[in-house]
Design a protein around this motif. Structure first.
Motif, PDB file in Angstrom:
ATOM      1  N   GLN A  20       0.170  -7.631  -5.296  1.00 32.91           N
ATOM      2  CA  GLN A  20      -0.899  -6.445  -5.107  1.00 32.91           C
ATOM      3  C   GLN A  20      -0.165  -5.116  -4.859  1.00 32.91           C
ATOM      4  N   VAL A  21      -0.490  -4.260  -5.604  1.00 36.59           N
ATOM      5  CA  VAL A  21      -0.226  -2.841  -5.479  1.00 36.59           C
ATOM      6  C   VAL A  21      -1.371  -2.016  -5.226  1.00 36.59           C
ATOM      7  N   THR A  22      -1.395  -1.324  -4.174  1.00 33.50           N
ATOM      8  CA  THR A  22      -2.543  -0.475  -3.836  1.00 33.50           C
ATOM      9  C   THR A  22      -2.306   0.750  -3.679  1.00 33.50           C
ATOM     10  N   VAL A  23      -2.839   1.767  -4.604  1.00 29.62           N
ATOM     11  CA  VAL A  23      -2.391   3.265  -4.145  1.00 29.62           C
ATOM     12  C   VAL A  23      -3.601   4.015  -3.693  1.00 29.62           C
ATOM     13  N   SER A  24      -3.351   4.494  -2.731  1.00 33.61           N
ATOM     14  CA  SER A  24      -4.604   5.003  -2.017  1.00 33.61           C
ATOM     15  C   SER A  24      -4.184   6.042  -0.892  1.00 33.61           C
ATOM     16  N   VAL A  28      -3.751   6.565  -8.264  1.00 32.75           N
ATOM     17  CA  VAL A  28      -4.904   5.500  -7.963  1.00 32.75           C
ATOM     18  C   VAL A  28      -5.000   4.488  -8.950  1.00 32.75           C
ATOM     19  N   ALA A  70      -5.954  -4.942 -13.325  1.00 37.42           N
ATOM     20  CA  ALA A  70      -6.742  -4.269 -12.316  1.00 37.42           C
ATOM     21  C   ALA A  70      -8.221  -4.777 -12.329  1.00 37.42           C
ATOM     22  N   THR A  83      -3.332   0.945  -9.293  1.00 39.60           N
ATOM     23  CA  THR A  83      -3.880   0.053  -8.060  1.00 39.60           C
ATOM     24  C   THR A  83      -3.876  -1.219  -9.181  1.00 39.60           C
ATOM     25  N   ALA A  84      -3.428  -2.372  -8.858  1.00 38.30           N
ATOM     26  CA  ALA A  84      -3.674  -3.545  -9.620  1.00 38.30           C
ATOM     27  C   ALA A  84      -2.807  -4.759  -9.072  1.00 38.30           C
ATOM     28  N   ARG A 102       0.110  -5.998 -15.589  1.00 34.11           N
ATOM     29  CA  ARG A 102      -0.715  -5.635 -14.454  1.00 34.11           C
ATOM     30  C   ARG A 102      -2.208  -5.998 -14.935  1.00 34.11           C
ATOM     31  N   LEU A 106       0.852  -1.398  -0.012  1.00 32.48           N
ATOM     32  CA  LEU A 106       0.171   0.039   0.110  1.00 32.48           C
ATOM     33  C   LEU A 106       0.816   1.050  -0.023  1.00 32.48           C
TER      34      LEU A 106
END
Length: 120
Positions: free
Chosen positions: A115-119, A88, A40, A91-92, A38, A11
């Motif tokens: 998992q890559v989460t941009v938030s 954001v 999503a 994210t994927a 990737r 994250l």
């Protein structure tokens, strides 16, 4: 058989950076190029970047140009994806893929994904 193990996902806040790693083992000498893809939620899997094993030539998908850098460590049979300026939309689940070519036959091998989460 080529085995691929990805790591480095997580994250991160918008504007941040991450570096993904993909370690290859088994059948190393048959790998022609390695890539990051990737996927999503609700979208098709897309190419992020590719690097050839012989001369480290690189190709980037449109989403990665100018922000991501693919590289490889030939000693440790590992490729990396340095991701800067994450958004954001990045994210994927990120997958590593190896393409092998031997005796006229090409094969794709995939890692399990990270998992890559941009938030915020």
């Amino acid at each position: 058989q080529v085995q691929l193990v990805e790591s480095g996902g997580g994250l991160v806040q918008p504007g941040g950076s991450l570096r993904l790693s993909c370690a290859a083992s088994g059948g190393i000498n048959r790998i022609y190029h390695m890539s990051w893809y990737r996927e999503a939620p609700g979208k098709q899997r897309e190419l992020v970047a590719t690097i050839t094993i012989d001369h480290s030539r690189t190709v980037y998908g449109d989403s990665a140009k100018g922000r991501f850098t693919i590289s490889r460590d030939s000693i440790n049979n590992t490729i990396y994806l340095q991701m800067n300026g994450l958004q954001v939309e990045d994210t994927a689940v990120y997958y590593c893929k190896a393409f092998t070519y031997y005796s006229g036959t090409g094969d794709d091998y995939w890692g399990q994904g990270t998992q890559v989460t941009v938030s915020s």
